[in-house]
Design a protein around this motif. Structure first.
Motif, PDB file in Angstrom:
ATOM      1  N   ASN A   1       4.966   2.437   6.367  1.00 54.92           N
ATOM      2  CA  ASN A   1       4.980   3.597   7.249  1.00 54.92           C
ATOM      3  C   ASN A   1       3.601   3.771   7.858  1.00 54.92           C
ATOM      4  N   VAL A   2       3.583   4.150   9.122  1.00 56.88           N
ATOM      5  CA  VAL A   2       2.340   4.302   9.868  1.00 56.88           C
ATOM      6  C   VAL A   2       1.480   5.409   9.265  1.00 56.88           C
ATOM      7  N   ALA A   3       2.109   6.489   8.834  1.00 58.78           N
ATOM      8  CA  ALA A   3       1.353   7.615   8.272  1.00 58.78           C
ATOM      9  C   ALA A   3       0.562   7.197   7.040  1.00 58.78           C
ATOM     10  N   GLY A   4       1.120   6.290   6.246  1.00 57.91           N
ATOM     11  CA  GLY A   4       0.424   5.839   5.056  1.00 57.91           C
ATOM     12  C   GLY A   4      -0.871   5.108   5.386  1.00 57.91           C
ATOM     13  N   ILE A   5      -0.829   4.242   6.411  1.00 56.81           N
ATOM     14  CA  ILE A   5      -2.038   3.520   6.820  1.00 56.81           C
ATOM     15  C   ILE A   5      -3.053   4.490   7.408  1.00 56.81           C
ATOM     16  N   LYS A   6      -2.586   5.447   8.205  1.00 54.34           N
ATOM     17  CA  LYS A   6      -3.502   6.435   8.776  1.00 54.34           C
ATOM     18  C   LYS A   6      -4.217   7.199   7.672  1.00 54.34           C
ATOM     19  N   LYS A   7      -3.507   7.520   6.615  1.00 51.85           N
ATOM     20  CA  LYS A   7      -4.120   8.264   5.516  1.00 51.85           C
ATOM     21  C   LYS A   7      -5.199   7.436   4.830  1.00 51.85           C
ATOM     22  N   ILE A   8      -4.914   6.143   4.609  1.00 48.81           N
ATOM     23  CA  ILE A   8      -5.911   5.276   3.973  1.00 48.81           C
ATOM     24  C   ILE A   8      -7.138   5.125   4.864  1.00 48.81           C
ATOM     25  N   LEU A   9      -6.916   4.933   6.167  1.00 46.36           N
ATOM     26  CA  LEU A   9      -8.032   4.781   7.098  1.00 46.36           C
ATOM     27  C   LEU A   9      -8.866   6.051   7.189  1.00 46.36           C
ATOM     28  N   SER A  10      -8.198   7.200   7.142  1.00 50.78           N
ATOM     29  CA  SER A  10      -8.927   8.467   7.261  1.00 50.78           C
ATOM     30  C   SER A  10      -9.834   8.726   6.063  1.00 50.78           C
ATOM     31  N   MET A  11      -9.490   8.127   4.893  1.00 49.91           N
ATOM     32  CA  MET A  11     -10.288   8.340   3.679  1.00 49.91           C
ATOM     33  C   MET A  11     -11.335   7.255   3.472  1.00 49.91           C
ATOM     34  N   ALA A  12     -11.277   6.197   4.291  1.00 47.10           N
ATOM     35  CA  ALA A  12     -12.208   5.081   4.108  1.00 47.10           C
ATOM     36  C   ALA A  12     -13.643   5.506   4.414  1.00 47.10           C
ATOM     37  N   ASN A  13     -14.557   5.060   3.580  1.00 42.56           N
ATOM     38  CA  ASN A  13     -15.998   5.297   3.768  1.00 42.56           C
ATOM     39  C   ASN A  13     -16.358   6.778   3.803  1.00 42.56           C
ATOM     40  N   ARG A  14     -15.573   7.602   3.134  1.00 44.94           N
ATOM     41  CA  ARG A  14     -15.890   9.031   3.022  1.00 44.94           C
ATOM     42  C   ARG A  14     -16.202   9.370   1.562  1.00 44.94           C
ATOM     43  N   VAL A  15     -17.034  10.364   1.387  1.00 43.32           N
ATOM     44  CA  VAL A  15     -17.420  10.813   0.050  1.00 43.32           C
ATOM     45  C   VAL A  15     -16.817  12.196  -0.186  1.00 43.32           C
ATOM     46  N   SER A  16     -16.140  12.351  -1.305  1.00 52.38           N
ATOM     47  CA  SER A  16     -15.535  13.653  -1.623  1.00 52.38           C
ATOM     48  C   SER A  16     -16.623  14.681  -1.882  1.00 52.38           C
ATOM     49  N   PRO A  17     -16.540  15.836  -1.217  1.00 49.78           N
ATOM     50  CA  PRO A  17     -17.561  16.878  -1.436  1.00 49.78           C
ATOM     51  C   PRO A  17     -17.414  17.515  -2.811  1.00 49.78           C
ATOM     52  N   ALA A  18     -18.501  18.068  -3.290  1.00 45.76           N
ATOM     53  CA  ALA A  18     -18.463  18.730  -4.602  1.00 45.76           C
ATOM     54  C   ALA A  18     -17.547  19.942  -4.580  1.00 45.76           C
ATOM     55  N   ARG A  19     -17.446  20.579  -3.406  1.00 47.69           N
ATOM     56  CA  ARG A  19     -16.591  21.760  -3.292  1.00 47.69           C
ATOM     57  C   ARG A  19     -15.770  21.643  -2.023  1.00 47.69           C
ATOM     58  N   VAL A  20     -14.471  21.830  -2.137  1.00 49.08           N
ATOM     59  CA  VAL A  20     -13.553  21.696  -1.006  1.00 49.08           C
ATOM     60  C   VAL A  20     -12.986  23.060  -0.645  1.00 49.08           C
ATOM     61  N   PHE A  21     -12.963  23.346   0.653  1.00 50.04           N
ATOM     62  CA  PHE A  21     -12.413  24.623   1.114  1.00 50.04           C
ATOM     63  C   PHE A  21     -10.918  24.679   0.790  1.00 50.04           C
ATOM     64  N   GLU A  22     -10.484  25.790   0.212  1.00 49.54           N
ATOM     65  CA  GLU A  22      -9.087  25.951  -0.181  1.00 49.54           C
ATOM     66  C   GLU A  22      -8.347  26.742   0.902  1.00 49.54           C
ATOM     67  N   TRP A  23      -7.295  26.113   1.447  1.00 47.54           N
ATOM     68  CA  TRP A  23      -6.529  26.730   2.530  1.00 47.54           C
ATOM     69  C   TRP A  23      -5.358  27.515   1.972  1.00 47.54           C
ATOM     70  N   ASN A  24      -5.052  28.617   2.662  1.00 51.37           N
ATOM     71  CA  ASN A  24      -3.958  29.483   2.256  1.00 51.37           C
ATOM     72  C   ASN A  24      -2.971  29.581   3.415  1.00 51.37           C
TER      73      ASN A  24
ATOM     74  N   TYR B   1       0.808  -1.215   0.000  1.00 49.61           N
ATOM     75  CA  TYR B   1       0.000   0.000   0.000  1.00 49.61           C
ATOM     76  C   TYR B   1       0.844   1.269   0.000  1.00 49.61           C
ATOM     77  N   ASP B   2       2.070   1.188  -0.473  1.00 50.56           N
ATOM     78  CA  ASP B   2       2.923   2.370  -0.598  1.00 50.56           C
ATOM     79  C   ASP B   2       3.629   2.315  -1.941  1.00 50.56           C
ATOM     80  N   SER B   3       3.682   3.430  -2.628  1.00 46.88           N
ATOM     81  CA  SER B   3       4.291   3.453  -3.964  1.00 46.88           C
ATOM     82  C   SER B   3       5.766   3.105  -3.933  1.00 46.88           C
ATOM     83  N   ASN B   4       6.436   3.407  -2.812  1.00 47.35           N
ATOM     84  CA  ASN B   4       7.856   3.074  -2.682  1.00 47.35           C
ATOM     85  C   ASN B   4       8.078   1.694  -2.071  1.00 47.35           C
ATOM     86  N   GLY B   5       7.003   1.029  -1.683  1.00 50.02           N
ATOM     87  CA  GLY B   5       7.138  -0.310  -1.110  1.00 50.02           C
ATOM     88  C   GLY B   5       7.637  -0.340   0.312  1.00 50.02           C
ATOM     89  N   ILE B   6       7.635   0.815   0.981  1.00 46.05           N
ATOM     90  CA  ILE B   6       8.161   0.901   2.343  1.00 46.05           C
ATOM     91  C   ILE B   6       7.007   1.098   3.308  1.00 46.05           C
TER      92      ILE B   6
END
Length: 408
Positions: free
Chosen positions: A345-368, A338-343
């Motif tokens: 890392n805990v952060a990579g799994i956290k990112k996948i879990l955080s996106m699981a079962n979520r729907v992308s909104p039509a409009r996303v707030f843009e941070w500056n 589950y990592d493009s570099n094959g290594i």
């Protein structure tokens, strides 16, 4: 250090740090006169852990000597498991003497020794604990306290969601807990010769039901809790059993049947009938496979002198699968699916879990990044009409005039 062949100049530097340390005490905010530290290094000195490792190396040699002459009896994990006479961690050491049924702690408080006697446990955090921690974060974020909580203007699941899903990207404590426990699956596969791994294998391995990552359901404790996270991660399309693959080089660190190396599925599952006839099921690749000028050379050891029809078919399929591989002189390496570099890392799994079962909104707030975070969060809430302004409370609408009432 002299016995370990450290040069005299280096030893003199170390001794200088021990004898030259000075300290003072703050009394009512004012430092007293400096005095010499007669107990060695000052607390927190970065040199301390290095000297501890050197001393523990010498003490380990002493422990091995007294064990060899039967003055000290080790822990026998299982009949065929590894032996352990002492455990060392950071600046703490435990020594277990089964001959006297005692456990001793060096630089350890009595209650900590008792906790060690009761077994160290590292389990998946209970749901109630995770909910309590999330509540602390939620109250702090919205400016409340233990005595008085404040209005939560945005749902917490929305707040901790990734930025690309309209949240602030705080992340879930539960996801972090699962990701860190998943690392033990990776370590179990890749650290074949480590002591902890051999202890787990000796305790949980069952010769009647082989498994590449074994667990005995009847044995409660930390390992059972770690294995149980697989079901949670499957909800995010992460299958830990198929996530770790080996790249064959010399075959010295890959188990022929139990690891995924020739196929994403371990060979003991793919060729189950053939695996039943194997006499030494935990052998390495180098024990079963070699190469010469003509190609792969197999070294089999079957439980029966002749194989059945189904076993012969599977054997042909196995040899055909492996025939296209080669071995070299380097070291085997491991790849995380589950990592493009094959290594891993805990952060990579956290990112996948955080996106699981979520729907992308039509409009996303843009941070500056040029805008202060506090101001940006106010704008983020304003876009969702989640500000305590009069027009939002009464009319349920939002316009730019409301911002002036916030004095920002």
């Amino acid at each position: 250090m002299a016995q370990m062949k450290f040069p005299s100049k280096w030893r003199s530097w170390v001794m200088a740090t021990l004898y030259s340390a000075r300290a003072s005490v703050l009394v009512n905010g004012s430092p007293t006169r400096e005095f010499d530290c007669s107990r060695g290094l000052r607390q927190g000195d970065p040199l301390s852990p290095f000297l501890f490792v050197i001393v523990m190396e010498a003490l380990t040699c002493v422990m091995k000597k007294v064990v060899s002459i039967d003055l000290f009896k080790c822990i026998d994990i299982t009949a065929r498991g590894p032996l352990s006479s002492h455990l060392i961690y950071a600046n703490v050491m435990f020594m277990v003497n089964l001959a006297k049924c005692s456990i001793y702690g060096i630089r350890v408080r009595e209650h900590e020794v008792q906790q060690m006697v009761s077994h160290l446990r590292c389990k998946q955090a209970p749901i109630k604990v995770l909910d309590a921690l999330d509540k602390i974060r939620r109250v702090f974020f919205w400016g409340g306290s233990e005595e008085k909580a404040k209005m939560n203007w945005v749902a917490w699941e929305k707040t901790i969601a990734p930025v690309e899903y309209g949240g602030l990207g705080f992340g879930s404590i539960r996801d972090a807990n699962l990701a860190m426990l998943a690392k033990w699956w990776w370590r179990f596969k890749t650290e074949k010769n480590s002591l902890w791994r051999r202890v787990i294998w000796a305790i949980h391995h069952n010769t009647r039901a082989w498994n590449d990552i074994p667990v005995k359901i009847s044995i409660a404790g930390l390992w059972k809790s770690i294995i149980s996270i697989r079901q949670f991660l499957l909800n995010a399309d992460i299958d830990l059993r198929c996530a770790i693959c080996a790249s064959l080089v010399n075959g010295k660190n890959i188990q022929f049947w139990l690891d995924s190396w020739a196929d994403p599925v371990p060979l003991y599952i793919k060729f189950s009938d053939l695996f039943k006839e194997e006499r030494f099921k935990d052998y390495l690749v180098e024990d079963r496979l070699g190469f010469d000028e003509s190609g792969p050379v197999f070294s089999w050891a079957w439980a029966r002198p002749s194989l059945g029809d189904s076993e012969h078919v599977q054997l042909q399929q196995l040899e055909q699968m492996v025939s296209g591989l080669n071995m070299g002189s380097g070291r085997d390496c491991w790849t995380w699916k589950y990592d493009s570099n094959g290594i891993f890392n805990v952060a990579g799994i956290k990112k996948i879990l955080s996106m699981a079962n979520r729907v992308s909104p039509a409009r996303v707030f843009e941070w500056n990044n040029w805008i202060p975070k506090k101001v940006a969060i106010v704008a983020w809430r304003a876009e969702m009409e989640r500000l305590p302004t009069k027009c939002v409370r009464i009319e349920g609408c939002y316009d730019c005039a409301c911002l002036y009432k916030l004095n920002i």
